[in-house]
Motif scaffolding. Structure first.
Motif, short mmCIF file in Angstrom:
data_model
loop_
_atom_site.label_atom_id
_atom_site.label_comp_id
_atom_site.label_asym_id
_atom_site.label_seq_id
_atom_site.Cartn_x
_atom_site.Cartn_y
_atom_site.Cartn_z
N VAL A 59 -11.12 77.67 -10.96
CA VAL A 59 -12.04 78.31 -11.79
C VAL A 59 -13.47 78.48 -11.02
O VAL A 59 -14.07 77.47 -10.84
CB VAL A 59 -12.03 77.59 -13.19
N PHE A 60 -13.70 79.74 -10.81
CA PHE A 60 -14.78 79.92 -9.89
C PHE A 60 -16.16 80.17 -10.98
O PHE A 60 -16.10 81.35 -12.02
CB PHE A 60 -14.72 81.14 -9.04
N HIS A 61 -17.29 79.48 -11.04
CA HIS A 61 -18.27 79.83 -11.77
C HIS A 61 -19.19 80.29 -10.94
O HIS A 61 -19.91 79.47 -10.01
CB HIS A 61 -18.74 78.57 -12.54
N PHE A 62 -19.44 81.70 -10.84
CA PHE A 62 -20.46 82.18 -9.78
C PHE A 62 -21.88 81.94 -9.99
O PHE A 62 -22.15 81.66 -11.13
CB PHE A 62 -20.09 83.91 -9.93
N PRO A 63 -22.67 81.87 -9.01
CA PRO A 63 -23.91 81.43 -9.05
C PRO A 63 -24.99 82.69 -9.36
O PRO A 63 -25.82 82.47 -9.70
CB PRO A 63 -24.25 81.11 -7.68
N ASP A 64 -24.24 83.91 -9.72
CA ASP A 64 -24.85 85.01 -9.99
C ASP A 64 -24.14 86.21 -10.36
O ASP A 64 -22.91 85.88 -10.63
CB ASP A 64 -25.72 85.67 -8.59
N ARG A 66 -23.23 89.07 -8.85
CA ARG A 66 -22.70 89.63 -7.80
C ARG A 66 -21.15 89.96 -8.00
O ARG A 66 -20.49 88.66 -8.33
CB ARG A 66 -23.06 89.28 -6.47
N HIS A 67 -20.58 91.07 -7.58
CA HIS A 67 -19.02 91.08 -7.54
C HIS A 67 -18.48 90.35 -6.54
O HIS A 67 -19.03 90.28 -5.24
CB HIS A 67 -18.93 92.45 -7.36
N ARG A 68 -17.42 89.81 -6.79
CA ARG A 68 -16.82 88.98 -5.66
C ARG A 68 -15.11 89.34 -5.68
O ARG A 68 -14.79 89.17 -6.85
CB ARG A 68 -17.17 87.36 -5.73
N ASP A 69 -14.49 89.45 -4.46
CA ASP A 69 -13.12 89.52 -4.63
C ASP A 69 -12.62 88.28 -4.77
O ASP A 69 -12.85 87.42 -3.97
CB ASP A 69 -12.73 90.14 -3.24
N ALA A 70 -11.41 88.22 -5.42
CA ALA A 70 -10.56 86.85 -5.75
C ALA A 70 -9.83 86.37 -4.31
O ALA A 70 -9.92 85.35 -4.17
CB ALA A 70 -9.65 87.27 -6.51
N ASP A 71 -9.70 87.27 -3.64
CA ASP A 71 -9.11 86.92 -2.22
C ASP A 71 -10.09 86.05 -1.33
O ASP A 71 -9.70 85.15 -0.70
CB ASP A 71 -8.22 88.03 -1.44
N LYS A 104 -17.80 81.02 -16.56
CA LYS A 104 -19.27 81.41 -16.76
C LYS A 104 -20.04 81.36 -15.63
O LYS A 104 -19.74 80.31 -14.65
CB LYS A 104 -19.79 80.71 -18.06
N ASN A 105 -21.20 82.19 -15.43
CA ASN A 105 -21.98 82.03 -14.22
C ASN A 105 -22.81 80.58 -14.58
O ASN A 105 -23.16 80.36 -15.64
CB ASN A 105 -22.86 83.08 -14.11
N ILE A 106 -23.03 79.84 -13.67
CA ILE A 106 -23.76 78.78 -13.53
C ILE A 106 -24.62 78.71 -12.10
O ILE A 106 -24.39 79.07 -11.19
CB ILE A 106 -22.98 77.38 -13.36
N LYS A 107 -25.93 78.47 -12.50
CA LYS A 107 -26.77 78.41 -11.46
C LYS A 107 -26.42 77.50 -10.42
O LYS A 107 -25.92 76.40 -10.41
CB LYS A 107 -28.46 77.85 -11.92
N ALA A 108 -26.51 77.97 -9.03
CA ALA A 108 -25.92 77.31 -7.79
C ALA A 108 -24.46 77.46 -7.98
O ALA A 108 -23.99 77.40 -6.65
CB ALA A 108 -26.29 75.97 -7.59
N GLY A 109 -23.69 77.84 -8.94
CA GLY A 109 -22.37 77.91 -8.96
C GLY A 109 -21.54 76.70 -8.54
O GLY A 109 -21.98 75.62 -8.10
N GLN A 110 -20.06 76.84 -8.87
CA GLN A 110 -19.47 75.60 -8.69
C GLN A 110 -17.97 76.30 -8.97
O GLN A 110 -17.59 77.18 -9.23
CB GLN A 110 -19.49 74.59 -9.85
N VAL A 111 -17.01 75.31 -8.32
CA VAL A 111 -15.68 75.66 -8.39
C VAL A 111 -14.98 74.42 -9.21
O VAL A 111 -14.80 73.17 -8.69
CB VAL A 111 -14.95 76.03 -7.13
#
Length: 118
Positions: A59-64, A66-71, A104-111
């Protein structure tokens, strides 16, 4: 099922990163070691799975926003996943099926990595 939260992968681990291969190798080694140590600290060394396939969810919690490709997200996690497999003493070829999700997006991101049946 076991679960661990890892930091957002370094930008240099993206397949799209253009950098010196030695610098990229160093970043990958650091990510692998960090994931392995985190898994051991979380008690994963004691986890055992039956023979055969082991399902995994990332589960990718993006830091912002921006669009990111799953691969690319999955590829950037390879060193960390290798580190987790080192801690579990399993071959990463057993991690099938792999499910990718966006949290959900999280500041600094996490996985968040979940391995095994729910």
């Amino acid at each position: 099922m076991i679960e661990i939260t890892l930091p957002w992968p370094a930008a240099g681990l993206s397949p799209n990163a253009r950098m010196n291969h030695i610098a990229k190798w160093e970043i990958a080694q650091a990510a692998r070691a960090t994931a392995k140590l985190a898994a051991i600290a979380a008690g994963w060394k004691l986890a055992r799975f039956p023979d055969g396939r082991i399902p995994m969810t990332l589960v990718f919690h993006f830091p912002d926003n921006r669009h990111r490709d799953a691969d690319n997200c999955l590829a950037s996690m390879k060193p960390a996943l290798d580190g987790l497999c080192d801690a579990l003493e399993i071959n990463d070829e057993r991690l099938w099926p792999i499910t990718l999700d966006h949290g959900k997006n999280i500041k600094a991101g996490q996985v968040v990595v979940r391995i095994g049946e729910k």
